[in-house]
Design a protein around this motif. Structure first.
Motif, mmCIF file in Angstrom:
data_model
loop_
_atom_site.group_PDB
_atom_site.id
_atom_site.type_symbol
_atom_site.label_atom_id
_atom_site.label_comp_id
_atom_site.label_asym_id
_atom_site.label_seq_id
_atom_site.Cartn_x
_atom_site.Cartn_y
_atom_site.Cartn_z
ATOM 1 N N LYS A 170 0.802 -1.219 0.000
ATOM 2 C CA LYS A 170 0.000 0.000 0.000
ATOM 3 C C LYS A 170 0.838 1.274 0.000
ATOM 4 C CE LYS A 170 -4.005 -2.139 2.167
ATOM 5 N NZ LYS A 170 -3.629 -3.405 1.509
ATOM 6 N N ARG A 171 2.010 1.179 -0.567
ATOM 7 C CA ARG A 171 2.850 2.368 -0.678
ATOM 8 C C ARG A 171 2.641 3.026 -2.033
ATOM 9 N NH1 ARG A 171 9.165 2.354 -2.044
ATOM 10 N NH2 ARG A 171 8.405 0.441 -3.018
ATOM 11 N N VAL A 172 2.571 4.348 -2.043
ATOM 12 C CA VAL A 172 2.659 5.111 -3.281
ATOM 13 C C VAL A 172 4.055 5.717 -3.337
ATOM 14 C CG1 VAL A 172 1.685 6.972 -4.674
ATOM 15 C CG2 VAL A 172 0.202 5.668 -3.122
ATOM 16 N N VAL A 173 4.720 5.505 -4.466
ATOM 17 C CA VAL A 173 6.028 6.137 -4.648
ATOM 18 C C VAL A 173 5.845 7.266 -5.648
ATOM 19 C CG1 VAL A 173 8.473 5.748 -5.058
ATOM 20 C CG2 VAL A 173 6.996 3.829 -4.491
ATOM 21 N N VAL A 174 6.159 8.477 -5.227
ATOM 22 C CA VAL A 174 5.989 9.647 -6.075
ATOM 23 C C VAL A 174 7.362 10.177 -6.456
ATOM 24 C CG1 VAL A 174 5.088 12.008 -6.190
ATOM 25 C CG2 VAL A 174 3.815 10.241 -4.939
ATOM 26 N N PHE A 175 7.543 10.446 -7.735
ATOM 27 C CA PHE A 175 8.792 11.023 -8.216
ATOM 28 C C PHE A 175 8.548 12.439 -8.692
ATOM 29 C CE2 PHE A 175 8.957 6.450 -8.992
ATOM 30 C CZ PHE A 175 10.067 6.114 -8.252
ATOM 31 N N SER A 176 9.424 13.332 -8.335
ATOM 32 C CA SER A 176 9.284 14.727 -8.752
ATOM 33 C C SER A 176 10.659 15.244 -9.136
ATOM 34 C CB SER A 176 8.704 15.545 -7.588
ATOM 35 O OG SER A 176 8.655 16.915 -7.909
ATOM 36 N N ALA A 177 10.769 15.845 -10.303
ATOM 37 C CA ALA A 177 12.079 16.298 -10.778
ATOM 38 C C ALA A 177 11.999 17.722 -11.303
ATOM 39 C CB ALA A 177 12.589 15.375 -11.886
ATOM 40 N N ILE A 178 12.941 18.536 -10.874
ATOM 41 C CA ILE A 178 13.047 19.919 -11.366
ATOM 42 C C ILE A 178 14.516 20.256 -11.589
ATOM 43 C CG2 ILE A 178 10.964 20.711 -10.157
ATOM 44 C CD1 ILE A 178 12.845 21.956 -8.026
ATOM 45 N N ASP A 179 14.737 21.347 -12.285
ATOM 46 C CA ASP A 179 16.065 21.974 -12.308
ATOM 47 C C ASP A 179 16.106 22.904 -11.097
ATOM 48 O OD1 ASP A 179 18.207 23.744 -12.651
ATOM 49 O OD2 ASP A 179 18.086 23.641 -14.831
ATOM 50 N N ASN A 180 16.996 22.601 -10.166
ATOM 51 C CA ASN A 180 17.021 23.387 -8.933
ATOM 52 C C ASN A 180 17.321 24.864 -9.171
ATOM 53 O OD1 ASN A 180 19.688 22.436 -9.619
ATOM 54 N ND2 ASN A 180 20.407 23.331 -7.707
ATOM 55 N N MET A 181 18.046 25.188 -10.255
ATOM 56 C CA MET A 181 18.339 26.590 -10.547
ATOM 57 C C MET A 181 17.162 27.289 -11.223
ATOM 58 S SD MET A 181 21.374 26.559 -9.369
ATOM 59 C CE MET A 181 21.440 28.326 -9.653
ATOM 60 N N MET A 182 16.261 26.512 -11.778
ATOM 61 C CA MET A 182 15.148 27.094 -12.549
ATOM 62 C C MET A 182 13.832 26.986 -11.763
ATOM 63 S SD MET A 182 15.995 28.586 -15.330
ATOM 64 C CE MET A 182 14.391 28.501 -16.144
ATOM 65 N N LYS A 183 13.121 25.894 -11.946
ATOM 66 C CA LYS A 183 11.873 25.719 -11.190
ATOM 67 C C LYS A 183 12.141 25.818 -9.692
ATOM 68 C CE LYS A 183 7.419 24.668 -11.166
ATOM 69 N NZ LYS A 183 6.492 25.636 -11.781
ATOM 70 N N GLY A 184 13.353 25.481 -9.283
ATOM 71 C CA GLY A 184 13.701 25.540 -7.867
ATOM 72 C C GLY A 184 14.302 26.855 -7.439
ATOM 73 N N SER A 185 14.394 27.837 -8.338
ATOM 74 C CA SER A 185 15.011 29.114 -7.941
ATOM 75 C C SER A 185 14.678 30.233 -8.940
ATOM 76 C CB SER A 185 16.514 28.922 -7.772
ATOM 77 O OG SER A 185 17.143 30.110 -7.403
ATOM 78 N N ALA A 186 15.559 30.462 -9.906
ATOM 79 C CA ALA A 186 15.402 31.638 -10.767
ATOM 80 C C ALA A 186 14.178 31.546 -11.677
ATOM 81 C CB ALA A 186 16.668 31.845 -11.598
ATOM 82 N N GLY A 187 13.898 30.390 -12.195
ATOM 83 C CA GLY A 187 12.737 30.223 -13.064
ATOM 84 C C GLY A 187 11.444 30.430 -12.297
ATOM 85 N N GLN A 188 11.400 29.862 -11.116
ATOM 86 C CA GLN A 188 10.231 30.058 -10.252
ATOM 87 C C GLN A 188 10.026 31.541 -9.965
ATOM 88 O OE1 GLN A 188 9.250 29.190 -5.568
ATOM 89 N NE2 GLN A 188 10.288 27.562 -6.669
ATOM 90 N N ALA A 189 11.131 32.256 -9.737
ATOM 91 C CA ALA A 189 11.034 33.682 -9.417
ATOM 92 C C ALA A 189 10.471 34.474 -10.590
ATOM 93 C CB ALA A 189 12.417 34.216 -9.034
ATOM 94 N N VAL A 190 10.936 34.158 -11.802
ATOM 95 C CA VAL A 190 10.433 34.870 -12.982
ATOM 96 C C VAL A 190 8.979 34.493 -13.254
ATOM 97 C CG1 VAL A 190 10.715 35.120 -15.487
ATOM 98 C CG2 VAL A 190 12.716 35.185 -13.982
ATOM 99 N N HIS A 191 8.670 33.222 -13.078
ATOM 100 C CA HIS A 191 7.281 32.775 -13.234
ATOM 101 C C HIS A 191 6.380 33.545 -12.260
ATOM 102 C CE1 HIS A 191 4.350 29.026 -13.198
ATOM 103 N NE2 HIS A 191 3.812 30.074 -13.756
ATOM 104 N N ALA A 192 6.806 33.637 -11.014
ATOM 105 C CA ALA A 192 6.000 34.350 -10.021
ATOM 106 C C ALA A 192 5.864 35.831 -10.368
ATOM 107 C CB ALA A 192 6.624 34.188 -8.635
ATOM 108 N N ALA A 193 6.954 36.416 -10.863
ATOM 109 C CA ALA A 193 6.867 37.825 -11.260
ATOM 110 C C ALA A 193 5.899 37.997 -12.420
ATOM 111 C CB ALA A 193 8.261 38.347 -11.635
ATOM 112 N N ASN A 194 5.926 37.061 -13.363
ATOM 113 C CA ASN A 194 4.959 37.110 -14.468
ATOM 114 C C ASN A 194 3.523 37.088 -13.930
ATOM 115 O OD1 ASN A 194 7.018 37.091 -16.366
ATOM 116 N ND2 ASN A 194 6.826 34.907 -16.857
#
Lengths: 363, 363, 363, 363
Positions: A317-341
């Motif tokens: 009964k385990r669910v294994v979830v995988f999540s992948a991002i670029d830490n510099m982008m979705k995890g940092s600078a990209g997220q910031a620009v997205h939020a500013a947009n």
């Protein structure tokens, strides 16, 4: 031609047609460099200033070789020019000291450090040290649009999420939204693998190439500060462990989840599709054929995309979830620009169109 | 001088002073190559034969470049010479078909495949397919001396453990022995990271360098066959997920464990010291300063050492256990030679003295 | 069991049966660590002392994780104990200042720095800065046995060669010996590729993992100091360029050579076989099938082997020579132990038997 | 959201506003995937068809994970749709067989294979085997705008250059133009280092991750076919050697050049500035401070940029020229799109604006 000796330039920092002016504080760091790359290619921003204590008067390209064509020099951080939006990419602790000055110079501040990403001074004190500007904590909006889009619209202080927290939140939020996971359900183990860029441009002995190459190194076995964000924004206590592995960019969170009752694959597909079907940067990757059947940091390197996927381990009964991002982008600078947009009402994907590369090594 | 054109040789396959003769079946694979390296340097073994279907008549060094100085050519696997000990490093399924022929040629058989590593035909059927020689399953002894030393003494059929299972068993056994973990305690999540050598010498599209470089790839999200060994020999059901990361050698198991009652750091130190203080290949690495504060595959690359360590996550009563081995050595060929040493009553560390390298990249 | 908390030990620094005592100055560096590994496994040496300014009183294993089982702590470099052989692995400039103290403590000194590797103070001044102990330069013997075996026998001051120079000299010496190359022949272009361990344990921004990964970086385009050794010991002016590439250990020299007159493949085989057929560490690798058809650093990683090979480019009378070593071994610590073996009349391969690994990543 | 299960899409293969339609033959290969990425983001092209023998009916994203959001499926190569421009990225030999069919389907053909990149059937026969469609050789224009811009305007058959030849030609052309180098001057040694993507998506044993990781491998010591292009388009015979190193993307050519007479640094700066000051993709990188002082493949990874730089080795009158490109971009797909832009009179940088990443590992 462009370069160290260039008089001409092909990348346009100062874009006369752009609607908004932008400044970048801490432009020599990795996140600062990514901000400069993204803003230089953004149709709605013109870069007015990039500051750096260590590289003042040097060209941006002398530090970030991909930006050798950018006609821009670093300036001292003490002299801030007036801009519409100020992006701060300094080490933790700097922005909380200078936040008043930031708002004197800019209408909107996007901070990529940890300084404003927790919702209360109490929580901040618990995981970091005392906060210098607690009055701003409530005003700040967490930068992840997939979690907080409505509040980001019109926000004037935006706090970028931690990269490992971002990967985890993106992976688990659909399960929380559907009630499959919650404070009352079982253990949530989050085992994160990150690249060396997470350590920043400074580095130390552990970041030197001979020591850092080829590692599987438990660098935060317990008590990683990003747990605080996950608790604050998902309402989950997670057992969190971070390993350094041999890549430069990327954060991959494997979340081992034990829901209380029975869950079907259909429930899971429903939860993830429901959460992300209108999200421009999210991809649901689960099974199928070929080499890339689950989320992988390689597949999103350089982009603002987030990949999530899952498997259901019926026997226990385990669910294994995988999540992948670029830490510099979705995890940092990209997220910031997205939020500013989002905050400014721009096209959400503006400046974030790069689709990534294949093949790509350790991006 | 030696090499492709060498007539002289400095590494001595045929050692007239050695007490035992040895043969290696499947010598072109990665595990077979490691067996040849170890046996060539072993004071008590003389290599009589190395077989290979694909490289018969070629020198060992033409396949394994580190062994260019070894004066030995592969022969067809159909003609087995009589030896004292036969090491089989073939793909799963071959040894169970040929086991009678092996015992005609040798007194002792050490099989590195999965064919004899589970204790019953029922369990084998559950995780693999039907077994061709189930009568040998009870006779076979699991090769891990740290788990099974007493039964290995004098054994004539030795079954090498799976590399991921080995890393996990070494990490969790002390907790099981002390009753901190057991069938009645809480979830055990095992998150494994492995190198590309685990895929073997064949490889496929997913193993090609452009696709495999820089990955954090869930390649066995659920239902990995090594769970069967862990269940059989530790009595634990574990939630098991294996990721491919960018290294060639190495397996690192991070075990997230939730004991029922309170556990102290002293309990944990006691359990691990008690289990391993007399073990010649085990190292307890937990905390301390410097770059290498926990088990790491890099630190044991090329050696038969196993490193284990732990942290205690007080807030949620989680124990995080780290276990690192070289999958080709402690997880395969080294384990096999160690077991043979035990079975024959030789010095346990004979032929396994190499201490590993520092610095080393992605070994 | 052994490790940070170990009281027992399996690797034996202090070997009561060994004929000679040894000390290592500068034991925290990469070359120092390799010396300690080699001497601990050497049948004829007992390690009496390992010094370190930065890690005095710490265990050797706290710096070099492969040596966690070694029961030895660093001491301050100011207090030298009496030994038979003192190995110095300090940065350039230290040994020339302390050479008198070294000889007060030891009968034989083996220095791995550049301090004594050039034959005259004039040449030293040309490539480095002024020499503090020029009176020792003539006394010192260059450590490469393949070049200087006769003079090394009985030598009391041995100067280790530079790693890039060693690779180059091993590649070109047979051609010089046969008169195929000489001061009067055409251009000799040497294009070297090296790993990150060459930069030492300190490193800097250029050595940090995010910046150093995946590079092909010209780090010494011209005027590399190792040219001086090549000139001094081969009598050749070479056009020398060194690139950093993504590996930790290894130096590979590709020498593009234009002899004056016609040369046949037979001439070349004759030259290389003649030079190296009795050399225990040299391998001639040229053509043949399989993946490893020419010298490669991977194939010798961790060992004291040197591989050389060549091709003849008929159309333009170019000979391309390939030479590969492990820069930490044949290019540094292994060469030093080999030279000490020769100097003391020991078995040349004593302590240097490790055959390397296959597969191996970026060793 | 998008992905394997996506019904919506965010990347737009079929762009109704685009002026030209395009097809890609051989879309599953690495170069084919890059063409699809570039054309999907190109304002002037709409992708009508991508063919693949092996993956017909599968989504592009199932092969190229960065393009998971692209709403496009591969079709059989036998049924070509009518397009304005057909890009062929098939193995050598395919296009010369199908070139008539290509021109039935398209007005303009851009071929990335070697089939049309040499100017005469005689030269082709010398380096490859017999040509099936020699009548097209004269019609074909070499795709490198920096060399052949005028002839590319309006061309209807464009032949992409080899990646190693491209790096070399970009590095040496300014010296040839200025008469510093020519058929009468001295030796030109070109020592190239390339990434694993050059071996293509198929790969073999030598390309498997365990064997290919960490290599410095001479894979074309002599007689590399790209010499033919360099001879044909620069008029130079070069001594050419190619090494495989551990990166996925990138080609770096180090050219050791010996001009006849004295050359000054000013002459060299003049030559390179004169050649490239108006080139939108060329960067002159030579000296300066920081980590990235010379051309590096990392700095241009994912982009169509080319970096060149040099040093002057006064003592022996050698000029060392460094040239770095992304072999999949400037050395293949990017060059093809650039050439198509020139042929059709579009903005030269259209679809090629990506600026690359910093930091980036082994891209």
């Amino acid at each position: 031609m462009s370069g160290a000796d260039a008089t001409a330039t092909d990348a346009d920092a100062h874009d006369a047609d752009a609607e908004y002016t932008a400044g970048v504080i801490g432009g020599t760091g990795f996140a600062g460099g990514e901000l400069l790359r993204l803003l230089a290619g953004h149709p709605d921003f013109s870069i007015v200033q990039a500051t750096s204590r260590s590289a003042a008067n040097k060209t941006v390209g002398s530090v970030h070789p991909n930006l050798r064509s950018l006609d821009l020099r670093f300036t001292e951080p003490s002299d801030l020019e007036s801009v519409d939006v100020l992006f701060a990419a300094t080490p933790h602790g700097v922005s909380m000291e200078r936040i008043d000055a930031y708002f004197e110079a800019a209408d909107t501040v996007v901070d990529l450090s940890a300084d404003f990403r927790l919702p209360s001074a109490e929580l901040y004190d618990e995981w970091y040290e005392g906060h210098d500007a607690p009055e701003y904590l409530e005003r700040a909006e967490y930068a992840l649009p997939e979690l907080n889009r409505e509040n980001l619209a019109g926000a004037d202080l935006i706090a970028g999420g931690g990269c490992n927290a971002t990967a985890t939140i993106l992976g688990l939020k659909p399960l929380v939204d559907e009630g499959i996971l919650g404070p009352e359900t079982g253990e949530v183990v989050v085992d994160v693998k990150v690249g060396s860029s997470e350590g920043g441009a400074g580095g130390g002995a552990a970041s030197s190439h001979p020591e850092r190459s080829g590692v599987v190194r438990p660098y935060a076995p317990i008590s990683h500060r990003h747990e605080a964000e996950i608790g604050a924004y998902l309402g989950l206590d997670v057992s969190f462990t971070v390993h350094a592995v041999d890549m430069v960019r990327g954060a991959s969170a494997t979340c081992h989840v034990f829901p209380d009752g029975p869950v079907s694959k259909g429930d899971l597909w429903g939860a993830y599709r429901g959460a992300y079907e209108d999200e421009p940067f999210m991809r649901l990757v689960s099974g199928g054929g070929g080499v890339y059947r689950y989320p992988e940091p390689k597949a999103v390197a350089g982009t603002n995309a987030g990949e999530v996927g899952f498997e259901l381990d019926a026997s226990n009964k385990r669910v294994v979830v995988f999540s992948a991002i670029d830490n510099m982008m979705k995890g940092s600078a990209g997220q910031a620009v997205h939020a500013a947009n989002v905050a400014l009402g721009l096209e959400e994907t503006a400046g974030l169109e790069f689709q990534g590369l294949h093949p790509v090594g350790s991006p």
